[in-house]
Every structure is written in structure tokens, then in C-alpha cells.
Design a protein around this motif. Sequence first.
Motif, PDB file in Angstrom:
ATOM      1  N   PHE A  38       0.918  -1.104  -0.096  1.00 41.54           N
ATOM      2  CA  PHE A  38       0.016  -0.009  -0.063  1.00 41.54           C
ATOM      3  C   PHE A  38       0.840   1.291  -0.166  1.00 41.54           C
ATOM      4  CE2 PHE A  38      -1.888   3.439   2.431  1.00 41.54           C
ATOM      5  CZ  PHE A  38      -3.266   3.563   1.687  1.00 41.54           C
ATOM      6  N   ALA A  39       1.873   1.358   0.805  1.00 40.73           N
ATOM      7  CA  ALA A  39       2.670   2.617   1.000  1.00 40.73           C
ATOM      8  C   ALA A  39       3.567   2.774  -0.147  1.00 40.73           C
ATOM      9  CB  ALA A  39       3.495   2.324   2.223  1.00 40.73           C
ATOM     10  N   TYR A  40       4.011   1.847  -1.124  1.00 45.52           N
ATOM     11  CA  TYR A  40       4.716   1.855  -2.262  1.00 45.52           C
ATOM     12  C   TYR A  40       4.080   1.622  -3.506  1.00 45.52           C
ATOM     13  CZ  TYR A  40       8.529   2.222   1.100  1.00 45.52           C
ATOM     14  OH  TYR A  40       9.270   2.589   2.092  1.00 45.52           O
ATOM     15  N   THR A  41       2.749   1.711  -3.641  1.00 52.66           N
ATOM     16  CA  THR A  41       1.942   1.229  -4.829  1.00 52.66           C
ATOM     17  C   THR A  41       1.811   2.589  -5.779  1.00 52.66           C
ATOM     18  OG1 THR A  41      -0.143   0.459  -5.680  1.00 52.66           O
ATOM     19  CG2 THR A  41      -0.328   2.000  -3.939  1.00 52.66           C
ATOM     20  N   ASP A  42       1.870   2.417  -6.965  1.00 53.59           N
ATOM     21  CA  ASP A  42       1.518   3.320  -7.984  1.00 53.59           C
ATOM     22  C   ASP A  42      -0.014   3.516  -8.314  1.00 53.59           C
ATOM     23  OD1 ASP A  42       4.274   4.094  -8.579  1.00 53.59           O
ATOM     24  OD2 ASP A  42       4.334   2.259  -9.523  1.00 53.59           O
ATOM     25  N   GLU A  43      -0.749   2.466  -7.874  1.00 52.34           N
ATOM     26  CA  GLU A  43      -2.151   2.555  -8.269  1.00 52.34           C
ATOM     27  C   GLU A  43      -2.906   3.677  -7.221  1.00 52.34           C
ATOM     28  OE1 GLU A  43      -4.320  -1.013  -7.868  1.00 52.34           O
ATOM     29  OE2 GLU A  43      -3.482  -1.543  -6.220  1.00 52.34           O
ATOM     30  N   CYS A  44      -4.290   3.783  -7.339  1.00 49.28           N
ATOM     31  CA  CYS A  44      -5.068   4.391  -6.578  1.00 49.28           C
ATOM     32  C   CYS A  44      -5.009   3.663  -5.131  1.00 49.28           C
ATOM     33  CB  CYS A  44      -6.403   4.374  -6.840  1.00 49.28           C
ATOM     34  SG  CYS A  44      -7.861   5.074  -5.707  1.00 49.28           S
ATOM     35  N   ARG A  45      -4.783   4.492  -4.064  1.00 46.96           N
ATOM     36  CA  ARG A  45      -4.576   4.064  -2.644  1.00 46.96           C
ATOM     37  C   ARG A  45      -5.917   3.510  -2.243  1.00 46.96           C
ATOM     38  NH1 ARG A  45       0.683   4.674  -1.648  1.00 46.96           N
ATOM     39  NH2 ARG A  45       1.780   6.627  -2.465  1.00 46.96           N
ATOM     40  N   SER A  46      -6.891   4.337  -2.533  1.00 48.92           N
ATOM     41  CA  SER A  46      -8.136   3.772  -2.187  1.00 48.92           C
ATOM     42  C   SER A  46      -8.515   2.482  -2.526  1.00 48.92           C
ATOM     43  CB  SER A  46      -9.375   4.565  -2.455  1.00 48.92           C
ATOM     44  OG  SER A  46     -10.654   4.423  -1.933  1.00 48.92           O
ATOM     45  N   ILE A  47      -8.212   2.103  -3.975  1.00 50.62           N
ATOM     46  CA  ILE A  47      -8.542   0.787  -4.708  1.00 50.62           C
ATOM     47  C   ILE A  47      -7.660  -0.559  -3.937  1.00 50.62           C
ATOM     48  CG2 ILE A  47      -7.890  -0.645  -6.655  1.00 50.62           C
ATOM     49  CD1 ILE A  47      -9.019   1.731  -8.210  1.00 50.62           C
ATOM     50  N   ALA A  48      -6.326   0.188  -3.484  1.00 53.83           N
ATOM     51  CA  ALA A  48      -5.462  -0.764  -2.820  1.00 53.83           C
ATOM     52  C   ALA A  48      -5.992  -1.327  -1.452  1.00 53.83           C
ATOM     53  CB  ALA A  48      -4.038  -0.303  -2.762  1.00 53.83           C
ATOM     54  N   LEU A  49      -6.410  -0.260  -0.651  1.00 54.54           N
ATOM     55  CA  LEU A  49      -7.031  -0.371   0.738  1.00 54.54           C
ATOM     56  C   LEU A  49      -8.261  -1.324   0.387  1.00 54.54           C
ATOM     57  CD1 LEU A  49      -6.577   0.218   3.667  1.00 54.54           C
ATOM     58  CD2 LEU A  49      -8.106   2.186   3.271  1.00 54.54           C
ATOM     59  N   LEU A  50      -9.314  -0.868  -0.473  1.00 52.33           N
ATOM     60  CA  LEU A  50     -10.697  -1.584  -0.399  1.00 52.33           C
ATOM     61  C   LEU A  50     -10.199  -2.999  -0.954  1.00 52.33           C
ATOM     62  CD1 LEU A  50     -12.652   1.318  -1.737  1.00 52.33           C
ATOM     63  CD2 LEU A  50     -12.550   0.726   0.668  1.00 52.33           C
ATOM     64  N   ARG A  51      -9.379  -3.299  -1.914  1.00 51.19           N
ATOM     65  CA  ARG A  51      -9.385  -4.743  -2.184  1.00 51.19           C
ATOM     66  C   ARG A  51      -8.790  -5.753  -1.268  1.00 51.19           C
ATOM     67  NH1 ARG A  51      -4.876  -4.265  -5.179  1.00 51.19           N
ATOM     68  NH2 ARG A  51      -6.069  -3.559  -7.170  1.00 51.19           N
ATOM     69  N   TYR A  52      -8.224  -5.087  -0.147  1.00 53.40           N
ATOM     70  CA  TYR A  52      -7.642  -5.692   1.038  1.00 53.40           C
ATOM     71  C   TYR A  52      -8.612  -6.284   1.748  1.00 53.40           C
ATOM     72  CZ  TYR A  52      -5.160  -6.883   5.347  1.00 53.40           C
ATOM     73  OH  TYR A  52      -4.697  -7.296   6.632  1.00 53.40           O
ATOM     74  N   PHE A  53      -9.717  -5.348   1.820  1.00 60.25           N
ATOM     75  CA  PHE A  53     -10.973  -5.732   2.521  1.00 60.25           C
ATOM     76  C   PHE A  53     -11.905  -6.580   1.715  1.00 60.25           C
ATOM     77  CE2 PHE A  53      -9.537  -2.290   5.015  1.00 60.25           C
ATOM     78  CZ  PHE A  53      -9.098  -2.906   6.376  1.00 60.25           C
ATOM     79  N   GLY A  54     -11.829  -6.961   0.462  1.00 57.10           N
ATOM     80  CA  GLY A  54     -12.573  -7.868  -0.237  1.00 57.10           C
ATOM     81  C   GLY A  54     -13.387  -7.219  -1.022  1.00 57.10           C
ATOM     82  N   GLU A  55     -13.410  -5.882  -1.112  1.00 58.98           N
ATOM     83  CA  GLU A  55     -14.143  -5.274  -2.034  1.00 58.98           C
ATOM     84  C   GLU A  55     -13.795  -5.618  -3.509  1.00 58.98           C
ATOM     85  OE1 GLU A  55     -15.954  -1.589  -1.231  1.00 58.98           O
ATOM     86  OE2 GLU A  55     -15.505  -1.670   0.981  1.00 58.98           O
ATOM     87  N   LYS A  56     -14.830  -5.344  -4.662  1.00 51.08           N
ATOM     88  CA  LYS A  56     -14.743  -5.584  -6.030  1.00 51.08           C
ATOM     89  C   LYS A  56     -15.072  -4.404  -6.925  1.00 51.08           C
ATOM     90  CE  LYS A  56     -14.453 -10.623  -5.153  1.00 51.08           C
ATOM     91  NZ  LYS A  56     -15.180 -11.909  -5.454  1.00 51.08           N
ATOM     92  N   ASN A  57     -14.850  -4.607  -8.066  1.00 52.17           N
ATOM     93  CA  ASN A  57     -15.459  -3.633  -9.007  1.00 52.17           C
ATOM     94  C   ASN A  57     -15.080  -2.237  -8.607  1.00 52.17           C
ATOM     95  OD1 ASN A  57     -16.440  -5.453 -10.670  1.00 52.17           O
ATOM     96  ND2 ASN A  57     -18.319  -5.627  -8.972  1.00 52.17           N
ATOM     97  N   LEU A  58     -13.899  -1.811  -8.048  1.00 51.29           N
ATOM     98  CA  LEU A  58     -13.360  -0.509  -7.731  1.00 51.29           C
ATOM     99  C   LEU A  58     -13.098   0.518  -8.797  1.00 51.29           C
ATOM    100  CD1 LEU A  58     -11.273  -2.135  -4.858  1.00 51.29           C
ATOM    101  CD2 LEU A  58     -13.777  -1.452  -4.421  1.00 51.29           C
ATOM    102  N   LYS A  59     -13.375   1.893  -8.466  1.00 56.78           N
ATOM    103  CA  LYS A  59     -12.916   2.945  -9.419  1.00 56.78           C
ATOM    104  C   LYS A  59     -11.907   3.604  -8.515  1.00 56.78           C
ATOM    105  CE  LYS A  59     -17.692   2.842 -11.550  1.00 56.78           C
ATOM    106  NZ  LYS A  59     -18.714   3.744 -12.109  1.00 56.78           N
ATOM    107  N   PRO A  60     -11.019   4.250  -9.314  1.00 56.88           N
ATOM    108  CA  PRO A  60     -10.044   5.436  -8.795  1.00 56.88           C
ATOM    109  C   PRO A  60     -10.846   6.560  -8.028  1.00 56.88           C
ATOM    110  CG  PRO A  60      -9.366   4.801 -10.864  1.00 56.88           C
ATOM    111  CD  PRO A  60     -10.897   4.299 -10.854  1.00 56.88           C
TER     112      PRO A  60
END
Length: 638
Positions: free
Chosen positions: A540-562
Amino acid sequence: MSKNQATGLSPTEVLKKFWGYDSFRPLQEDIINSILDGRDTLGLLPTGGGKSITFQIPALILPGVTLVVTPLISLMKDQVDNLNARGIRSVYFYSGMSRSHYNLNIDRARLGVAKIAYTSPERLRSANFLNELRALNISLIVVDEAHCISQWGYDFRPSYLKIAEVRRQFPDAPILALTASATPKVVDDIMQRLEFKAPNALSRSFHRDNLSYLVRYTDNKDSMLLKVLKNTSGTAIVYVRSRRRTREIAAMLCSAGIKAEHYHAGLDPEEKDKKQNDWKENRTRVIVATNAFGMGIDKPDVRVVVHYDMPPSLEEYYQEAGRAGRDGLQCYAVMLVGRADKGLLTRRINEAFPPVETIKKVYEMAGNFLNVAVGDGYGHVYEFNFNLFCNLFGFKPTIAHSSLMLLTRAGYIDFVEETTTRSRLMIIVTKQELYNLPLDAATDAVFQCILRSYTGLFIDYVYINESLIAGRAQCTEQQVYDSLLYLSRLHVISYIPRKTTPYIAYTTSREEPRYIQMPREVYDNRRKNMEHRINSMQNFAYTDECRSIALLRYFGEKNLKPCGLCDNCRGDRSSVPRIDSKQLVDHILTLAALPGGRTVDFIAAATGEKPDVLIDTIRKLSDESRVCIDGTLVSIPI
């Protein structure tokens, strides 16, 4: 409407009558209706999502008493005070309350005067308390901070396992488990451990559309922290991982003209209350705190939460960052990341899971320190001077602490740290005997101040505050303390000074070290789980993608938008600090030397190096026979 309802009021009517609101927040009504239908329910509501309403309203509709298990004693007391102020009779139970207060609260719950009874999980260890519960008409059982019951949760607490025993006593009462953050694996484990009659998890998205997640890469964190706070307005929380650093950083901010206070679990209760209240009332702008601060503190206008140190898990990060912007206005969660942070997180794994032989040594030396013979100790509780123990036997405090916690989880002992008891006082002479006491002027002034400030002193122990007495009597705290000791020697009062003391309770008789075993679910599985959490935090700290997507994916959410708010979405990302080639080699060798080695992906997350550079370096080390490569596993040659 459930057939078990005791009143004709609907949930919305109860909400309006006692809280003055016309409608619920998202998911609250779904959880309430699920409970009123008699279904075991797991509610996942983000920090600030209004968890308390989801059980307080059913408590007023259902007959009998609602039992709420929560680990937060200060929050428990605040909620009881707030409910009683609304005309909702509530009581609480926790270790350390006076016997008379306990008996009064049990009677209120048994007679149906109280609708809600809060208890700490530690209370459930008491066989007497469990027997007292059997006499109550419990119609709903609530488990707050429910992730604590899961072995896969980031904050597992063995005392939570007793809750399943309580639910067996009341098979007809539905159970409501509440938490702000849990992965799908933890959700399933919670429902299994609480013996849900059928799976039933209700959740809303963890997305916060007013919260910007920002990461700032810097090796001068103090300077960056000042920049963040000077470029934002409103109150703030700065989270750090050490008590010493809370003081140092708060002092640094004050010297820069920013009004700040420090906060951690080791402070006296009165000092904690003062610091919290000054911050709540905006007399202090910034609280610099360990993770002991924030749980249950409902301040809606926090504009920025700064993580000075990288947290060990995304669950903790999400909960702490989520204390910003509960009023729905724009807010920021800023993480400061330096070059050394990756190595620090990796070292935490070894500190949290010392070698089994070290754990056995800590167990053996603790028994010697407490003078408990092999075969003895079962059922006994011993005060445990943790600092003296570490100094005497040369244990690093983090290693000793982790070993004691693992021994607790394995069932050999129960290590409880930092149990703070407030000062208590009771007058043990009659009122007539007070008239001819041989007191000097200073002691008499202190004693008269106590008599004016507190009631019930002749009946039972009353909690007192030496600092408050000193202020009112216009003397020092030491003079108050000396006066109370003198009155004790005269047998006028019984005085129990405040102290903060860890203790160890032996849940089995003391064993010889060779018989100590670390079960796989306590040691190996939990170590792998911690590695996964830390790996996810680093990604999460070093990702290039949207941080909200990285966080929400960890909690099992899908079909995420930046999200469009974080530093990556806004192109506001500072350059990632890179380590030099010698540091990279040192990191690889350190990680490969850990038991079982480490995967290339784990090393990549720990170092933040580009994949091609990392793999090239590992191959060179392999050619030099300094590491072995087996598939994706990198280890040290035997």
C-alpha cells in the motif's frame, strides 16, 4: 416487527424519541431489523459509522437486558453516562470496580431497571460473574470490536473466547458482532467462533469519499510533519509507535508554535482525561499518540491524521486514518515513509515471534522471578514487575513482551499489562472520632478538602484524585500523599495509592520448559498471517495505483473505481526513496536468513526495489553461493 418486541415503538420512533434523529445512517436500520428478526448478525461499519445505535435501539425494543462486551473501559463508562443522561438506564462491570458498586449494578440488571449492561471481556473469566449472568433476562448479546475474537485478526485477545460460553447460556438470544475493519477471512472466523446459527454478515463499503490518502516519502519526517500541519487547518492526530517519541514529537511541535500534547497508555487516568478533553475542546490542536488514543473518541472535525511511523497492518491504518473527517467534510490521512521503514516492519515480525527456545526461556525465568515452583501456581495471580524482570535477566523488552503474549495465547499463563488502579480512600473511624485528631495544619487542610470534595467515604472506598486535592488545598501532590500516609498510620483512613502494575496469572501449573509447546495456530499460522499483513501494508505504501483501490481490495471489495483524491490519482506522488546496492544486498541476506527463507515477492515489498534490479542482485548472490533459490524462495545455504 419482531414478535419478541416489548413495546409498540418502531426503530425509527425510538431513534426520534431518544436521539432526535429522523432517519438512520446507511446500514444501521438493516442491522437493527436483522437483530429484531432474531438473527445472529455481524455488522461491519467503518470508523464513525454509528455502531452503538445498532444495539442501543434493539435494547430498548426487546424485553430484558442487552449484554455488551467491549474492551474499552473508558468508552464503556462514557456510553453509560450518555445513555443515562438520555433516560436509558444502563450499567457496567469491569475488573477493579468496588464491590458495593458491582452489587448495585447487578441488582439493577437483575430487576430489569437497567436495559443495557456493559462488561469487559476480562470479567467473563470470573465464574462468579458468569453465575450472576444466569439470573439475568438477557435478550441480546453484543460483541464490540469483534475482530478481537479471531485468531486471524490483528488484535486477537484470548479473553474474547469466553463469549461463546456466555451465548450457550442464552441460546435464544441473538448475537450481534460489530467491527470497523475485517478481511473476509476474519469475518468467517468471527461467525464461527461466536457459533452463529447461520452466516449473516452485513457491511457497507469501506470507501470514504471525503478522505484523501496521501503518502510522503522523506528521510526528514519532523520537517515534513511540520509542513503537513502548517498547510492544513483544524485539529489533528499524529500516530507514532513508541511512547518516548510521543513526548519528543509533541515537544518539537510546541517549539514550532503548534500547540500539541502527547498521549499513551502509560499515563495516569486523570492525565489522559485532561489531554483528551483539551483536544476535544480545541484547546490543543494536535495529539501525538500511540494507538492507545482514538478508540471510541467521537470528535467529528478532525481534519488530518498523520502516521509518523508505518502501521503493521492495513486494519490498524484504516481504523486510525478513519478518525479524520467524521463530519463528512474534506480531510486527509498522511503517511510519512522513510528509507528505514521497510526494515523496521520486517524486524517487527522477528520481535513478535521470537524463537521457541527464547519463549521457553522467558517462561522459565518468569517462574523463577515470581518464585513459583514447578507444579505450582495454578489459579494464582502474581504482580509482575516487567521492567525489573527484563533488566534482571537481560531480555530485550519487545522480545520478552511478545514471548509472554504467545505463552498467553498458548494457554500457559495469562499476562495482563498496564493494569492501572486509581487511588482509593475510605474513612474507618466514626464521625465523632474525627473531632479530636492530632493533626498539623497542612494535614488538616488536606483532610478537610477531602471531606468537602467526596461523599460516601464512611461507607466504602471512594476513588480520589491527589492532583485535584492538591489544587483545592493549595499544596503539592507530595504533601497530599504525605498527609494521607500519616492519616493511615493513625488508622483514620484506609488509603490505597494509585499504581500501574502488570500481572501474570497461571492458567495451568508451572511446567518444565521442555514441555512447553507452541501450537501451529498460535505460532506458525499467526506468523505467516503477520507477514501477509505487513506485506500488504508495504505494498500500500509503495503502490503506484489508487490508494483507495489498494485499501478496499484488501477488505474484499470488488469492481473498484479510482477515488480521484489520493496522491497517486492526483499525480502528487513524491519520488520513492531507493536504497543503494550495498543496502539492498544487506536486506536480501537478512531476509533470506530468517527461518524458512523468504519469497522474492516478500523481499520486493520489504525493499521497494524494482523487480529487475532485485532479481539481478539475487542471482548474483546465488552465483556467489551466498543465497539459495528454490522456485521463488530465497534462503541461506546450509
